[in-house]
Design a protein around this motif. Structure first.
Motif, PDB file in Angstrom:
ATOM      1  N   THR A   1       0.734  -1.082   0.087  1.00  0.00           N
ATOM      2  CA  THR A   1      -0.058   0.028  -0.052  1.00  0.00           C
ATOM      3  C   THR A   1       0.743   1.223   0.158  1.00  0.00           C
ATOM      4  OG1 THR A   1      -1.820  -1.194   1.266  1.00  0.00           O
ATOM      5  CG2 THR A   1      -1.695   1.454   1.005  1.00  0.00           C
ATOM      6  N   VAL A   2       0.685   1.965  -1.088  1.00  0.00           N
ATOM      7  CA  VAL A   2       1.558   3.301  -1.103  1.00  0.00           C
ATOM      8  C   VAL A   2       0.693   4.524  -1.064  1.00  0.00           C
ATOM      9  CG1 VAL A   2       3.103   4.428  -2.645  1.00  0.00           C
ATOM     10  CG2 VAL A   2       3.129   2.041  -2.829  1.00  0.00           C
ATOM     11  N   LEU A   3       1.058   5.337  -0.094  1.00  0.00           N
ATOM     12  CA  LEU A   3       0.525   6.695   0.009  1.00  0.00           C
ATOM     13  C   LEU A   3       1.391   7.705  -0.574  1.00  0.00           C
ATOM     14  CD1 LEU A   3      -1.336   7.990   3.078  1.00  0.00           C
ATOM     15  CD2 LEU A   3       0.367   9.463   1.908  1.00  0.00           C
ATOM     16  N   VAL A   4       0.787   8.672  -1.617  1.00  0.00           N
ATOM     17  CA  VAL A   4       1.520   9.939  -1.924  1.00  0.00           C
ATOM     18  C   VAL A   4       0.655  11.142  -1.579  1.00  0.00           C
ATOM     19  CG1 VAL A   4       2.209  11.017  -4.029  1.00  0.00           C
ATOM     20  CG2 VAL A   4       1.976   8.508  -4.078  1.00  0.00           C
ATOM     21  N   THR A   5       1.355  11.961  -0.785  1.00  0.00           N
ATOM     22  CA  THR A   5       0.898  13.206  -0.551  1.00  0.00           C
ATOM     23  C   THR A   5       1.228  14.381  -1.646  1.00  0.00           C
ATOM     24  OG1 THR A   5       2.846  14.020   0.542  1.00  0.00           O
ATOM     25  CG2 THR A   5       1.438  12.723   1.865  1.00  0.00           C
ATOM     26  N   GLY A   6       0.204  15.213  -1.911  1.00  0.00           N
ATOM     27  CA  GLY A   6       0.576  16.150  -3.087  1.00  0.00           C
ATOM     28  C   GLY A   6       0.217  15.394  -4.367  1.00  0.00           C
TER      29      GLY A   6
ATOM     30  N   VAL B   1      -1.911  18.134   4.676  1.00  0.00           N
ATOM     31  CA  VAL B   1      -0.917  17.614   5.596  1.00  0.00           C
ATOM     32  C   VAL B   1      -0.754  18.206   6.940  1.00  0.00           C
ATOM     33  CG1 VAL B   1       0.392  16.513   3.275  1.00  0.00           C
ATOM     34  CG2 VAL B   1       1.009  18.801   4.365  1.00  0.00           C
ATOM     35  N   LYS B   2      -1.179  19.343   6.984  1.00  0.00           N
ATOM     36  CA  LYS B   2      -1.035  19.937   8.352  1.00  0.00           C
ATOM     37  C   LYS B   2      -2.125  19.739   9.221  1.00  0.00           C
ATOM     38  CE  LYS B   2      -1.587  24.325   6.576  1.00  0.00           C
ATOM     39  NZ  LYS B   2      -1.609  24.028   5.042  1.00  0.00           N
TER      40      LYS B   2
ATOM     41  N   ALA C   1       5.353  14.509  -1.201  1.00  0.00           N
ATOM     42  CA  ALA C   1       5.352  15.392  -2.420  1.00  0.00           C
ATOM     43  C   ALA C   1       4.625  16.671  -1.980  1.00  0.00           C
ATOM     44  CB  ALA C   1       5.078  14.965  -3.730  1.00  0.00           C
ATOM     45  N   ALA C   2       3.811  16.848  -1.342  1.00  0.00           N
ATOM     46  CA  ALA C   2       3.108  17.948  -0.769  1.00  0.00           C
ATOM     47  C   ALA C   2       3.838  19.059  -0.338  1.00  0.00           C
ATOM     48  CB  ALA C   2       1.932  17.632   0.349  1.00  0.00           C
ATOM     49  N   ALA C   3       3.857  20.278  -0.793  1.00  0.00           N
ATOM     50  CA  ALA C   3       4.788  21.434  -0.548  1.00  0.00           C
ATOM     51  C   ALA C   3       4.512  22.703  -1.215  1.00  0.00           C
ATOM     52  CB  ALA C   3       6.049  21.265  -0.567  1.00  0.00           C
ATOM     53  N   TYR C   4       4.508  23.615  -0.410  1.00  0.00           N
ATOM     54  CA  TYR C   4       4.799  25.040  -1.147  1.00  0.00           C
ATOM     55  C   TYR C   4       5.809  25.330  -1.981  1.00  0.00           C
ATOM     56  CZ  TYR C   4       0.088  26.343   1.161  1.00  0.00           C
ATOM     57  OH  TYR C   4      -1.174  26.604   1.657  1.00  0.00           O
TER      58      TYR C   4
ATOM     59  N   ALA D   1       4.415  28.921   4.628  1.00  0.00           N
ATOM     60  CA  ALA D   1       5.432  28.100   4.025  1.00  0.00           C
ATOM     61  C   ALA D   1       6.029  27.072   5.387  1.00  0.00           C
ATOM     62  CB  ALA D   1       6.551  28.822   3.366  1.00  0.00           C
ATOM     63  N   VAL D   2       6.386  27.681   6.349  1.00  0.00           N
ATOM     64  CA  VAL D   2       6.648  27.122   7.557  1.00  0.00           C
ATOM     65  C   VAL D   2       5.741  25.856   7.997  1.00  0.00           C
ATOM     66  CG1 VAL D   2       7.628  26.846  10.006  1.00  0.00           C
ATOM     67  CG2 VAL D   2       8.258  28.820   8.230  1.00  0.00           C
ATOM     68  N   ARG D   3       4.594  26.266   8.092  1.00  0.00           N
ATOM     69  CA  ARG D   3       3.516  25.327   8.457  1.00  0.00           C
ATOM     70  C   ARG D   3       3.326  24.273   7.333  1.00  0.00           C
ATOM     71  NH1 ARG D   3      -1.699  27.205   8.689  1.00  0.00           N
ATOM     72  NH2 ARG D   3      -2.207  25.433  10.275  1.00  0.00           N
ATOM     73  N   ASN D   4       3.316  24.417   6.234  1.00  0.00           N
ATOM     74  CA  ASN D   4       3.090  23.466   5.274  1.00  0.00           C
ATOM     75  C   ASN D   4       4.302  22.802   5.124  1.00  0.00           C
ATOM     76  OD1 ASN D   4       0.844  22.653   3.325  1.00  0.00           O
ATOM     77  ND2 ASN D   4       2.610  23.013   1.787  1.00  0.00           N
ATOM     78  N   ASN D   5       5.508  23.356   4.828  1.00  0.00           N
ATOM     79  CA  ASN D   5       6.742  22.517   4.511  1.00  0.00           C
ATOM     80  C   ASN D   5       7.286  21.829   5.544  1.00  0.00           C
ATOM     81  OD1 ASN D   5       5.767  23.440   1.865  1.00  0.00           O
ATOM     82  ND2 ASN D   5       7.782  24.872   1.540  1.00  0.00           N
ATOM     83  N   VAL D   6       7.222  22.285   6.730  1.00  0.00           N
ATOM     84  CA  VAL D   6       8.040  22.023   7.811  1.00  0.00           C
ATOM     85  C   VAL D   6       7.210  21.059   8.743  1.00  0.00           C
ATOM     86  CG1 VAL D   6       9.359  22.420   9.817  1.00  0.00           C
ATOM     87  CG2 VAL D   6       9.711  23.828   7.873  1.00  0.00           C
ATOM     88  N   GLY D   7       5.943  21.844   9.021  1.00  0.00           N
ATOM     89  CA  GLY D   7       4.912  21.372   9.945  1.00  0.00           C
ATOM     90  C   GLY D   7       4.239  20.230   9.293  1.00  0.00           C
ATOM     91  N   GLY D   8       3.976  20.291   7.849  1.00  0.00           N
ATOM     92  CA  GLY D   8       3.218  19.047   7.145  1.00  0.00           C
ATOM     93  C   GLY D   8       4.239  17.904   7.218  1.00  0.00           C
ATOM     94  N   THR D   9       5.413  17.944   7.091  1.00  0.00           N
ATOM     95  CA  THR D   9       6.392  16.929   6.885  1.00  0.00           C
ATOM     96  C   THR D   9       6.269  16.443   8.205  1.00  0.00           C
ATOM     97  OG1 THR D   9       7.756  17.987   5.180  1.00  0.00           O
ATOM     98  CG2 THR D   9       8.795  16.402   6.341  1.00  0.00           C
TER      99      THR D   9
END
Length: 628
Positions: free
Chosen positions: A282-287, A341-342, A362-365, A379-387
């Motif tokens: 089972t593979v999950l892809v964000t973004g 992802v957040k 792969a989800a990111a701004y 950008a911080v919330r999405n790229n860092v917090g989401g990760t």
């Protein structure tokens, strides 16, 4: 038009007539076209027998399945089979008859030769007459075109172009000296690729077809460079794998695009290794609806995962990727989920329900100027917090692998977006240090061709509007690779990783953006007087050049030539705890506060708000004039 059965009957009667002419004609040739009075009985006795045998031979050889208008080598082989059987029958009969009833020995040679001449020649003559009647009037019409390449693909293409009223082949060029001065399909091979400007002028041609589907990117660039400087337009054929049964069709040609010039050699990955990682998982892809996320989905389904979970915050992007699966891969079980992802609760819910074993994040701004001003905290919330959220779920629910899609802008970042992606890498490195069940890996690469918001679609739109084409700085350079190539190398890196690695893709050479703009203008049939280039200045956070490795990093080789491993500095012991506290405590932080926080975690981050303090690029890239 005659019915098929009647046409087959006519062909059958023609073959019988050919046998009659070959038998009687053989005797006439033997006796210098004087009637062989002493052999009349042999002629009359042998003819019915030969006609019966010839009828059986023609049926056995399948001569009446082909169409004469398309008579070709397979039809000639069938004729040869029929002739051989007839000749063998003649030889056997000659051994059985009394000596006083024998035929001249020369008939054993003359009969099959004449039979082959009449049967094969008749078919060839019919095809020539039919093609002349259908297409002969078109040969002198159409636009003069020069073909690049004089091989088998060019031969197929010449035949197709002769049937088209739109094109007229005037010459061919090829770097193989042995072909110079020869002809292909009645058209001269006049010289090398470098002679293209002269050939175009001599034959008054303004169109070129690259009849080499597997030509290396360097050859395509070279041909297109020569063409655009001569004011000619270049067309290319599809790749060999896309050509049906080796046959080239006019409709398969297309104008050369900028992607062809920036394209690189095909990527070859260890499919067995990747299959071991993905098959039955089972593979999950964000973004999953983004440029990279959707291409990852396209690529990974080749390895038969049991289920693909698509997570996307954009409803429309999620719909598009879901429809792709419905149309192209209905055999793959998918789950299309709207989610951010957040949103820790939503991610926990998804991981609880589907328990993915492989996660591609792969989800990111990604848009540098947008994230620089007014959106830094997002950008911080999405790229860092989401990760952080997705990585924590991956470890909690014991996913086997977690792969972060990173960027070259994470190296010595000068913008918020790049710094947040470096911080996201550090999050994955910190989870790896925790020694959990999940292998965390990162893959870092530059710009991909045609991605949403990238420079090439922007230039295309500006050219269609009549210009100007806007370039931020005359010296700005970028690395480029195709989306499929990037996705394949991501899969390769994911299958190789043992955890904690930052993989760096071989991006080739940097390309000058102004050269890219000039060539796109020329490929569109314009010059810089018609579509001008306008320099607008570097935007907030934008670099003149991009790097793939930080100054403090070193790289190590991998089994794949296009992948290297970057060894970055160690993450502080309490990094995750302190980062989580920062993310939880801040609420709508100002851009300046975000930059201050990023400087704490990413010391190599050097904020650049405006383009006033532009420094020259280092020597390793300053001399690069681009690959175009």
């Amino acid at each position: 038009m005659l019915p098929i059965a009647f046409r087959s009957l006519l062909v059958f009667l023609f073959d019988l007539f050919a046998a009659f002419v070959a038998w009687v004609g053989g005797f006439l040739l033997r006796f210098n076209f004087e009637w062989p009075v002493g052999y009349v009985n042999q002629i009359l006795f042998g003819l019915p027998l030969l006609l019966v045998v010839h009828t059986v031979a023609c049926r056995w050889a399948g001569l009446y399945r082909g169409m004469w208008v398309f008579a070709s080598l397979p039809d000639l082989k069938r004729v040869l089979k029929a002739v051989a059987v007839s000749a063998l029958a003649l030889l056997i009969v000659a051994q059985l008859v009394p000596p006083n009833f024998s035929v001249p020995r020369s008939l054993f040679l003359l009969y099959p030769l004449l039979l082959l001449l009449f049967m094969g020649g008749g078919r060839a003559a019919w095809r020539m007459w039919k093609e002349h009647r259908l297409y002969g009037g078109l040969i002198a019409q159409g636009k003069p075109v020069v073909l690049v390449g004089a091989g088998s693909r060019a031969a197929s293409l010449v035949r197709e172009l002769e049937r088209s009223p739109d094109w007229k082949v005037v010459a061919l060029v090829d770097d193989n000296r042995n072909k110079w001065g020869r002809e292909l399909g009645g058209h001269p091979v006049v010289g090398s690729l470098d002679s293209l400007p002269t050939v175009l002028e001599e034959f008054k041609a303004r169109h070129i077809i690259l009849a080499m589907p597997s030509a290396a990117p360097e050859v395509r660039r070279r041909v297109t460079q020569l063409a655009v400087h001569s004011g000619a337009q270049v067309f290319v054929l599809p790749e060999v794998d896309d050509l049906m049964s080796g046959r080239v069709a006019i409709s398969q040609m297309r104008p050369v695009e900028i992607e062809d010039l920036l394209g690189r050699d095909p990527v070859h990955i260890d499919t067995a290794h990747v299959s071991t990682m993905l098959n039955g998982r089972t593979v999950l892809v964000t973004g999953a609806g983004g440029s990279i996320g959707s291409e990852l989905c396209h690529q990974l389904v080749r390895f038969a995962p049991s289920q693909v979970v698509l997570v996307e915050t954009s409803e429309f992007a999620l719909y598009v990727i879901e429809q792709w699966f419905t149309q192209h891969r209905p055999d793959i079980r998918i789950v299309a989920l709207a989610g951010d992802v957040k949103d820790a609760h939503r991610m926990d819910e998804i991981f609880t329900l589907y328990r993915p074993q492989v996660v591609f994040h792969a989800a990111a701004y990604k848009h540098v100027p947008l994230m620089e001003v007014g959106n830094a905290w997002q950008a911080v919330r999405n790229n860092v917090g989401g990760t952080l959220v997705v990585a924590r779920c991956a470890q909690k629910y014991e996913a086997e692998r977690f792969v972060l899609i990173s960027t070259d802008k994470a190296v010595n970042p000068t913008n918020v977006m790049g710094a947040t992606k470096r911080l996201a890498e550090m999050v994955c490195e910190a989870f790896h240090v925790c020694k959990g069940p999940t292998r965390f890996g990162m893959v870092r690469f530059g710009n991909v061709l045609g991605s949403t918001g990238s420079v090439i679609p922007k230039f295309q739109e500006q050219i269609q509007r009549g210009g100007p084409v806007t370039v931020t700085h005359p010296d700005i350079t970028r690395y480029f690779m195709s989306i499929p190539e990037a996705a394949q190398l991501v899969l390769q890196a994911a299958s190789m990783g043992q955890g904690g690695e930052v993989y760096v893709l071989d991006m080739g050479y940097p390309v000058k953006i102004v050269d890219l703009a000039r060539n796109m203008i020329r490929l569109s049939g314009y010059d810089e007087e018609q579509i001008r280039i306008e320099f607008t200045g570097l935007r907030p956070g934008e670099k003149l050049y991009e790097e793939l490795l930080a100054d403090c990093e070193q790289t190590g080789p991998t089994p794949h030539t296009k992948l290297r491993i970057a060894r970055s500095r160690e993450v502080p012991p309490d990094f995750l705890l302190e980062l989580t506290t920062w993310l939880d405590n801040e609420s709508g932080a100002s851009d300046e506060a975000v930059r201050t926080g990023l400087l704490r975690w990413v010391p190599e981050y050097t904020p650049r708000i405006a383009d006033a303090a532009i420094q020259d690029a280092p020597a390793k890239t300053a001399h690069v004039a681009g690959v175009l």
